[in-house]
Design an enzyme around this catalytic site. Structure first.
Site, PDB file in Angstrom:
ATOM      1  N   HIS A  39       0.831  -1.212   0.000  1.00  0.00           N
ATOM      2  CA  HIS A  39       0.000   0.000   0.000  1.00  0.00           C
ATOM      3  C   HIS A  39       0.861   1.255   0.000  1.00  0.00           C
ATOM      4  CE1 HIS A  39      -2.228   3.161   2.318  1.00  0.00           C
ATOM      5  NE2 HIS A  39      -3.102   2.923   1.363  1.00  0.00           N
ATOM      6  N   GLU A  81       1.997   1.851  -3.486  1.00  0.00           N
ATOM      7  CA  GLU A  81       0.921   2.412  -4.309  1.00  0.00           C
ATOM      8  C   GLU A  81       0.873   3.934  -4.157  1.00  0.00           C
ATOM      9  OE1 GLU A  81      -3.400   3.651  -3.541  1.00  0.00           O
ATOM     10  OE2 GLU A  81      -3.096   1.581  -2.881  1.00  0.00           O
ATOM     11  N   HIS A  82       1.001   4.418  -2.931  1.00  0.00           N
ATOM     12  CA  HIS A  82       1.027   5.867  -2.696  1.00  0.00           C
ATOM     13  C   HIS A  82       2.230   6.511  -3.371  1.00  0.00           C
ATOM     14  CE1 HIS A  82      -1.925   7.000   0.632  1.00  0.00           C
ATOM     15  NE2 HIS A  82      -2.215   5.736   0.359  1.00  0.00           N
ATOM     16  N   GLU A 142       4.946  11.194   2.461  1.00  0.00           N
ATOM     17  CA  GLU A 142       3.835  10.268   2.258  1.00  0.00           C
ATOM     18  C   GLU A 142       3.653   9.341   3.453  1.00  0.00           C
ATOM     19  OE1 GLU A 142       0.580   9.723  -0.065  1.00  0.00           O
ATOM     20  OE2 GLU A 142       2.250  11.145  -0.294  1.00  0.00           O
ATOM     21  N   GLU A 178      -3.952   8.126   7.396  1.00  0.00           N
ATOM     22  CA  GLU A 178      -4.947   7.194   6.871  1.00  0.00           C
ATOM     23  C   GLU A 178      -5.210   6.062   7.858  1.00  0.00           C
ATOM     24  OE1 GLU A 178      -5.739   4.507   2.821  1.00  0.00           O
ATOM     25  OE2 GLU A 178      -3.837   5.577   3.083  1.00  0.00           O
TER      26      GLU A 178
END
Length: 422
Positions: A47, A50-51, A120, A127
């Site tokens: 994940h 992906e960011h 990030e 998140e």
């Protein structure tokens, strides 16, 4: 509709479907890597990667990546699941080459600037915090963890904050090198597209990539465990979720499982909605769903209610599961079949849904089953099949339960299982 397929010499796969009359298209790359491909120390890195794909390449900054698509009115996004990572765009037909160029650029040429990694990291930690503050979201992570204990498929996709806090540029590059080979990628496109032009562009962008060989032991076979997890918190509601092992996505019984889930909690007319909400007023939201993976599946039931009513809600839920094995009606099964077929056909009016379907089915079967074949499989499920499946669910020895909120009055999982088989 015309479906065409091509495989580059290095194993990169392309599958497209031209939809006459459409002025837009959806195009993306689905990578055969997700949460269950991570080692324990890597949990959350798929994940994270992906960011990071959107944070810049040698020729585009993060802002330029976003502007390239949004300047033409398009949409660019990505997601990570337990078995796949997808990067996709929706654009007008004349902008398909641009969309593929951007997606290819972020996958083949990510910079992974250390400053962007740190930036990030903070976004992903936020998140994670947001997910932890969303009870009807985080409860499914806990349910998955207790259903598949000590396995990659049971771990959260976002990863724990302490691991996310430790990933660096070298970790990301190593994960790409291990999993992002051409043989692990499927380019899928649907709508106003030209197959030959996409193939030519893909050859230029991805044809130079060298194949990779992943260790066969990397993915451990899923083993449904079961048990219960309770997280007490001063919330307005108790969030309640049950899970039972179901068929994998290659098992013909997956259609029976989906129809059963629809009968039990697939809509306003479903058994759980009618009994728990409409007749008893115990909840606002309840549903059932059948999810599937390569080697296992999960039948999940969810509802939320007050602390005073959680005992009744939980017991009524398992009573309805038990009752379905004996009095499932032909009308209920016919309604569920109709809902499945309508949902499938309505969804396929969207190029985004079609592109997703192409990638998913090609990764599962290495071919695209026709709609007639799929509908025939749905129609072949009988009332007897669903009643038999309902009996299997009610009699399952293995089950998982997650509770979040003021759950002191909730029955234990062992008590609910005993009630089902009594």
């Amino acid at each position: 509709m015309t479906i065409e397929q091509h495989t580059l010499s290095n194993g990169f796969q392309i599958i497209t479907e031209h939809m006459p009359g459409l002025k837009s298209a959806s195009i993306g790359i689905w990578v055969d890597v997700g949460g269950r491909h991570e080692r324990l120390a890597q949990n959350g890195i798929a994940h994270f990667l992906e960011h990071m794909a959107f944070k810049g390449t040698p020729t585009r900054s993060a802002l330029q990546i976003a502007e390239a698509i949004e300047d033409v009115g398009g949409y660019l996004n990505a997601y990570t699941s337990r078995e796949n990572t997808a990067y996709y765009a929706r654009v007008l037909e004349e902008d398909v080459p641009l969309a593929l160029d951007v997606i290819g650029d972020i996958l083949v040429n990510p910079v992974f600037d250390p400053a962007d990694v740190e930036l990030e990291r903070g976004v992903i930690l936020q998140e994670i915090g947001q997910a932890n503050d969303t009870p009807d979201d985080i409860i499914f992570d806990w349910l998955q963890e207790v259903a598949y204990p000590d396995q990659a498929i049971g771990r959260t996709i976002l990863g724990p904050a302490e691991r996310v806090s430790s990933f660096n540029r070298d970790d990301l590059k190593a994960f790409v090198g291990e999993h992002y080979g051409p043989g692990q990628m499927i380019l899928a496109a649907a709508g106003g597209i030209d197959h030959d032009k996409i193939v030519a562009q893909a050859e230029a962008m991805f044809g130079h990539l060298s194949p990779i060989i992943r260790p066969e032991t990397l993915i451990e076979p899923a083993k449904f465990g079961g048990g219960e997890v309770r997280r007490d918190k001063d919330l307005e509601q108790v969030h309640f979720a049950l899970a039972f092992e179901g068929p994998n996505y290659r098992d013909p019984e997956i259609y029976t499982a989906q129809i059963y889930a629809s009968v039990m909690g697939g809509g306003v007319s479903s058994r759980l909605f009618q009994e728990i909400r409409e007749k008893r007023g115990l909840c606002y939201t309840t549903f059932a769903q059948a999810g599937a993976y390569e080697d296992t599946g999960t039948l999940t039931i969810y509802a939320g209610t007050s602390a005073e009513q959680i005992d009744e809600l939980a017991t009524v839920t398992v009573d309805e599961m038990k009752r379905a094995a004996s009095d499932m009606t032909a009308a209920e099964v016919a309604r569920a079949r109709a809902q499945m077929k309508a949902g499938l056909l309505m969804g396929l009016e969207s190029p985004s849904s079609r592109a997703e379907r192409l990638a998913r089915l090609w990764s599962i079967w290495g071919r695209i089953p026709s709609l007639d074949e799929t509908i025939e499989r749905v129609d072949s499920v009988t009332t007897g099949d669903v009643k038999e499946f309902a009996g299997q669910m009610a009699g399952k020895a293995g089950a998982a339960m997650a509770l979040y909120g003021p759950a002191d009055a909730a029955p234990t999982l062992d008590e609910l299982k005993a009630r089902m088989v009594a």
